[in-house]
Structure formats: structure tokens, C-alpha cells
Design an enzyme around this catalytic site. Structure first.
Site, PDB file in Angstrom:
ATOM      1  CE  LYS A   1      21.628  -2.635  47.672  1.00  0.00           C
ATOM      2  NZ  LYS A   1      23.041  -2.226  47.510  1.00  0.00           N
TER       3      LYS A   1
ATOM      4  CG  HIS B   1      27.368  -0.255  46.179  1.00  0.00           C
ATOM      5  ND1 HIS B   1      26.360   0.672  46.311  1.00  0.00           N
ATOM      6  CD2 HIS B   1      27.425  -0.540  44.858  1.00  0.00           C
ATOM      7  CE1 HIS B   1      25.851   0.950  45.127  1.00  0.00           C
ATOM      8  NE2 HIS B   1      26.481   0.213  44.218  1.00  0.00           N
TER       9      HIS B   1
ATOM     10  NE  ARG C   1      29.819  -2.958  41.560  1.00  0.00           N
ATOM     11  CZ  ARG C   1      30.486  -3.216  40.438  1.00  0.00           C
ATOM     12  NH1 ARG C   1      31.355  -4.228  40.411  1.00  0.00           N
ATOM     13  NH2 ARG C   1      30.333  -2.475  39.374  1.00  0.00           N
TER      14      ARG C   1
ATOM     15  N   GLY D   1      28.628 -10.244  50.109  1.00  0.00           N
ATOM     16  CA  GLY D   1      29.477 -11.344  50.552  1.00  0.00           C
ATOM     17  C   GLY D   1      28.790 -12.678  50.723  1.00  0.00           C
TER      18      GLY D   1
ATOM     19  NE  ARG E   1      30.654 -14.280  46.199  1.00  0.00           N
ATOM     20  CZ  ARG E   1      30.250 -13.023  46.392  1.00  0.00           C
ATOM     21  NH1 ARG E   1      29.100 -12.801  47.024  1.00  0.00           N
ATOM     22  NH2 ARG E   1      30.958 -12.001  45.963  1.00  0.00           N
TER      23      ARG E   1
END
Length: 384
Positions: free
Chosen positions: A251, A275, A278, A308, A310
Site C-alpha cells: 500500500k 495515504h 496525509r 480522494g 467521495r
């Protein structure tokens, strides 16, 4: 706003923001430095254009998707989020149980507020485990052994934490280990009595899988020695690949050469991820790098995308760009933060409804049929 009037994930985010003290909301909502990557992740998905096709029978929409030998009812699962119970108490178990109920994957974070064994039991066969490789080989081996005993058969190894992300919101909030109840924090808690009372009932959240090690920690530097390994290398990954008998997923891949090397090493999958914005503010969005990575891998292993997402249509966009599966994190967290279990159910309902309607508008009755041919010429020129 009533939960039934929440039309999208952004509505749930606003509800959660009003319900949760600022320092706890920022812990999940925030990103690195200027948060440019956090914003860009969302914007890049929105820029992906797909061409609707009509006069096609879409009376029956199929959203089922296979991942690592198991078929799930939706083409996305819950991404790992650490210390999520600080966002809303009991969020970990709430989401793990919901994933089982709705038959989607739940990826348990090694930095979760709930022990990995309890999360495996709650997910009941739908659980996968995400590992932060520790600076201590003994700590890493202990977590892997526990994951095996809990019968996780898919291990996500997070590669994008060679250093801690600089999160300006957390600095402004003076987030520290051990947690300090400053006058400002106390004032925020007083203004959010439901969160405070629920937190008191469930107890102070911690990093449950590292509880014994972190009990003596007095600074973030000590925490980072446990959760972050600057020396993690390709050789370290190869040792993990040799050690883990189940499916292994890396990941935090953003470069096609890294993806290619993971495939050559016998990894079963990668997560194209930054991430959730972040870790760094200067990197690319996942939507921007996904097509080249998918092309490089060329079906040699499973490609998953996160960061991202949404909208339900974003999952369809990711599939068109080359992903086999998606993970969502904040979207589900906003739901549980907005209204606990019923809020999490509403978040999943919104994503599913948007995905089903988007597939119908696209003229593609099954998610497995979505591919690059659905992209507009402008998007193809830009991304492929």
C-alpha cells in the site's frame, strides 16, 4: 440537518464536523502541510470524464466484484484508518460489522483503536489486516503472528511512511502523546456533549495493538520508532513476502517502476495511494498516476486505488483508469462521525446509490465491464 436529508458524503462531513470537537475532527479530516494533495485527490477524480451511452438495457445493475478469491457485493471496501475511535467512539467495530453485513472488505489498521483480533471477529471473514512495519523486528513479527492466529489471509504492508507526515492541523491543536487535556480541549469537549459523554462511556482511545509498547511513550518521536521505519527497503519487503503465507498487498505505490518491482517480487497486489494526502503535499493524485501504473502491471497482480473517493462515480472512474478495486476511508468515517452506526449505513447507501445510477447513465450494466473505452477522448489524451 437530518440524516435522511444528507444527499452526499460532503453533507455527512459537515454533520460530523458540527458533532465532533475540532481537535478530533482534524485528526481524520486533515492532510499534510498545505493539504494540497488532499484537495487534489478529490479534484482529480472529478476531472475524469466518462461518456454516457443510452438505449442499452440497464434494468439490472450488477455491482459485484471479486477480490483475492472472494466475491463482494460492491467494488469497494473500507480503507484502514488509525485511531478512528478518537473521531467517534467505537467507530472501528461499527464499520467492521457494517462491512460484514453489506459483504464488502474491511481493512483493519494496525494503528486502530481496537485490537486486531476483535476486528477480525467483527468482520467475520471479510477482514484484511494492514501492517505498519516497526523499527523492531520483534514487534513486526508479533503483529504478523497475531494476524495469522486471527485468520486474516490478506496482509496490506504500508510502504509510504519512511517519515511522519507533517500535519499542520495536528500541530495547531497541540496533539501529543500522551494526550493532554488543555483548557482549549476541555472547552471543545464541553461544546460537544454527545461526543464527550459517548467517549467517556467507551473509554479513552489508544493504539490498541501497540498498547503495551506505547504506554511509556512521552513523545511522538517514541511513537514514530514503533510505527515508522525509515530503513524499510525492498529487501525488507522481500522478507515479508517470504514470511507471509497469504496474499500480500503493498500500500502506497505512486510510481510505475515500484509497481513493476512489486509484481516481480511476487506480491499479489498494490494500492495506488498517497495515504489520503496525509503524508506529503507535493506529490501527484492517485487518479493521475493510476493509468500508467495499471498499464505497467499489465494484469500481473491486483491494482487497488484509494485517496480522494467521495462519490460512487469515483469508483467507476477508478475502474476506467485501470483499478480492479477501490478502498474508501474518510467517506465512511464521515458517516460514522455524523450519526454513528446509522450514519455509516447512510454513507454506504449514498455511495452505492450513486454508483448504481452512474452505471445506468454510462450504459454499462455491470461494474466489471467498465474500462478505458468509457473515457472521453479528452480524458484519454490527458491520462493515457
Amino acid at each position: 440537518m437530518k440524516l435522511s436529508r444528507a444527499a452526499c458524503i460532503d453533507d455527512l462531513r459537515e454533520m460530523a464536523r458540527r458533532r465532533i470537537p475540532g481537535f478530533a475532527f482534524d485528526l481524520v479530516d486533515g492532510g499534510a502541510e498545505s493539504e494540497r494533495n488532499l484537495r487534489r485527490n478529490v479534484e482529480a477524480f472529478e476531472e475524469i470524464e466518462l461518456t454516457p451511452r443510452y438505449m442499452i438495457d440497464v434494468a439490472r445493475i450488477n455491482t459485484r466484484m471479486a477480490l483475492f478469491g472472494k466475491t463482494y457485493d460492491l467494488p469497494f471496501g473500507m480503507a484502514p484508518i488509525g485511531v478512528l475511535n478518537a473521531f467517534w467512539p467505537d467507530a472501528d467495530l461499527t464499520l467492521a460489522r457494517l462491512c460484514k453485513k453489506e459483504n464488502i472488505p474491511y481493512v483493519a489498521s494496525s494503528a486502530a483503536s481496537t485490537a486486531l483480533e476483535r476486528l477480525a471477529e467483527a468482520a467475520d471473514g471479510n477482514g484484511m489486516f494492514q501492517l505498519y512495519v516497526s523499527g523492531s523486528d520483534d514487534v513486526t513479527e508479533s503483529l504478523i503472528s497475531r494476524a495469522e492466529s486471527a485468520q486474516y489471509d490478506v496482509l496490506f504492508v504500508t510502504a509510504d511512511v519512511p517519515a511522519a507526515g507533517k500535519r499542520d492541523r495536528d500541530i495547531r491543536n497541540q496533539l501529543a502523546v500522551p494526550f493532554r487535556f488543555t483548557p482549549e480541549v476541555i472547552a471543545q469537549c464541553a461544546c460537544h456533549p454527545r461526543w464527550s459523554l459517548t467517549s467517556l462511556r467507551h473509554g479513552k482511545p489508544n493504539v490498541a495493538n501497540y498498547a503495551d509498547l506505547l504506554q511509556q511513550a512521552t513523545s511522538y518521536a517514541e511513537v514514530q520508532k514503533t510505527l515508522i521505519t525509515p530503513s524499510f527497503s525492498w529487501e525488507s519487503l522481500q522478507k515479508l513476502r517470504d514470511r507471509w503465507r497469504g496474499k500480500l498487498v503493498v500500500k502506497g505505490i505512486l510510481h510505475p517502476e515500484d509497481a513493476d518491482r512489486c509484481a516481480d517480487m511476487g506480491c499479489d497486489g498494490i494500492v495506488v495511494s498517497n495515504h489520503g494526502g496525509r503524508q506529503v503535499a507535493f506529490g501527484p493524485s492517485t487518479a493521475e498516476v493510476l493509468p500508467e501504473i495499471a498499464e505497467t502491471v499489465n494484469k500481473r497482480m491486483t491494482v487497488i486505488v484509494d485517496s480522494g473517493i467521495r462519490r460512487g462515480a469515483d469508483i467507476m472512474r477508478g475502474k476506467a483508469l485501470g483499478a480492479d478495486f477501490s478502498l474508501v476511508g474518510r467517506a465512511m468515517a464521515y458517516g460514522v462521525g455524523a450519526a454513528g452506526r446509522t450514519g455509516a449505513e447512510r454513507a454506504l447507501e449514498i455511495l452505492k446509490l450513486e454508483l448504481v445510477r452512474a452505471l445506468g447513465q454510462l450504459g454499462t450494466p455491470s461494474i466489471v465491464q467498465v474500462g478505458a473505452e468509457n473515457l472521453t477522448d479528452r480524458t484519454l489524451r490527458r491520462h493515457l
